[in-house]
Scaffold this motif. Structure first.
Motif, PDB file in Angstrom:
ATOM      1  N   PHE A   1       0.842  -1.105   0.074  1.00  0.00           N
ATOM      2  CA  PHE A   1       0.118  -0.029  -0.098  1.00  0.00           C
ATOM      3  C   PHE A   1       0.883   1.073   0.027  1.00  0.00           C
ATOM      4  N   ASP A   2       0.207   2.424  -0.213  1.00  0.00           N
ATOM      5  CA  ASP A   2       1.068   3.673  -0.059  1.00  0.00           C
ATOM      6  C   ASP A   2       0.418   4.660   0.382  1.00  0.00           C
TER       7      ASP A   2
ATOM      8  N   ALA B   1       5.814   4.340  -0.401  1.00  0.00           N
ATOM      9  CA  ALA B   1       5.220   3.009  -0.991  1.00  0.00           C
ATOM     10  C   ALA B   1       5.743   2.000  -0.389  1.00  0.00           C
ATOM     11  N   PHE B   2       5.015   1.119   0.501  1.00  0.00           N
ATOM     12  CA  PHE B   2       5.336   0.169   1.191  1.00  0.00           C
ATOM     13  C   PHE B   2       5.088  -1.026   0.228  1.00  0.00           C
TER      14      PHE B   2
ATOM     15  N   GLY C   1      10.623  -4.166   1.324  1.00  0.00           N
ATOM     16  CA  GLY C   1      11.097  -2.711   1.956  1.00  0.00           C
ATOM     17  C   GLY C   1      10.206  -1.544   1.501  1.00  0.00           C
ATOM     18  N   PHE C   2      10.574  -0.182   1.236  1.00  0.00           N
ATOM     19  CA  PHE C   2       9.630   0.820   1.127  1.00  0.00           C
ATOM     20  C   PHE C   2      10.385   1.930  -0.012  1.00  0.00           C
ATOM     21  N   TYR C   3       9.583   2.458  -0.758  1.00  0.00           N
ATOM     22  CA  TYR C   3      10.152   3.747  -1.199  1.00  0.00           C
ATOM     23  C   TYR C   3       9.675   5.066  -0.661  1.00  0.00           C
TER      24      TYR C   3
ATOM     25  N   VAL D   1      14.984   3.834  -2.195  1.00  0.00           N
ATOM     26  CA  VAL D   1      14.273   2.712  -2.254  1.00  0.00           C
ATOM     27  C   VAL D   1      15.012   1.923  -1.375  1.00  0.00           C
ATOM     28  N   PHE D   2      14.487   1.513  -0.277  1.00  0.00           N
ATOM     29  CA  PHE D   2      15.329   0.809   0.947  1.00  0.00           C
ATOM     30  C   PHE D   2      14.768  -0.657   1.204  1.00  0.00           C
TER      31      PHE D   2
END
Length: 211
Positions: free
Chosen positions: A21-22, A126-127, A131-133, A142-143
């Motif tokens: 989701f974001d 964004a998940f 990871g996530f952005y 982006v991690f």
């Protein structure tokens, strides 16, 4: 953002990752965030273990003195034990002083950051399962979840703490983020994000810390 981000770090291709989701986040004004910063940082970085160690060393020192006075144990031996405990306690005091110097420095850094920000402050995240952005005024990248030493969680905010510069991961991240400053995501009590953090804490031990 130029001081914080030399080049956005890209750990994985979002198009190939599992999207969850974001969220769009928005801080309306300085008056909304500046009064909260000091309390937020003190709460997130309260060194509970160090206080417990300091308290334990004080109690141990008092017990050694009382036992020596009550039972007449060899003074030389008990003095050595008391001295070691005292040195440990002094070390804890200096550790706490160093910690709070870092805390006050972080508070000043954040207040300066948000005072100089363009308002309102907007960010996007964004998940993904991987990871996530995240893109905000002071951070972009982006991690992977494991890219961080620790993720601290409260009802209002997430704190992403990079690994120290001397570690392999820290050396890698320093190429993209020269200062390796902690960055924060204000989630405003978002239940879905908090539930994701609970799941993450179960999947990756010692990464997520709830405060």
């Amino acid at each position: 953002m130029k001081k914080q981000v030399k080049e956005p770090y890209i750990a994985f291709d979002p198009e190939q990752a599992t999207f969850l989701f974001d969220r769009h986040f928005k801080l309306e004004s300085r008056d909304e965030i500046l009064p909260k910063i000091a309390k937020m940082i003190h709460h997130m970085f309260l060194p509970k273990k160090r206080f417990l160690c300091l308290g334990g060393s004080i109690v141990a020192f008092i017990l050694v003195v009382l036992i020596t006075a009550t039972f007449g144990l060899p003074m030389k031996m008990m003095t050595s034990v008391a001295f070691i405990i005292m040195l440990f306690g002094i070390g804890m005091v200096f550790s706490l002083i160093s910690h709070y110097i870092a805390v006050f420095t972080e508070i000043r850094r954040l207040k300066k950051l948000y005072k100089n920000a363009q308002w309102p402050c907007e960010s996007y995240c964004a998940f993904y399962e991987e990871g996530f952005y995240y893109k905000a005024m002071d951070m972009e990248g982006v991690f992977y979840w494991e890219d961080f030493m620790c993720i601290m969680v409260t009802h209002e905010v997430l704190s992403f703490n990079f690994c120290p510069a001397e570690t392999p991961k820290g050396k890698e991240m320093k190429k993209f983020y020269p200062r390796l400053d902690t960055f924060y995501m204000f989630i405003h009590g978002d239940r879905q994000i908090l539930e994701l953090m609970i799941i993450l804490s179960q999947q990756i031990g010692d990464l997520v810390e709830f405060r």
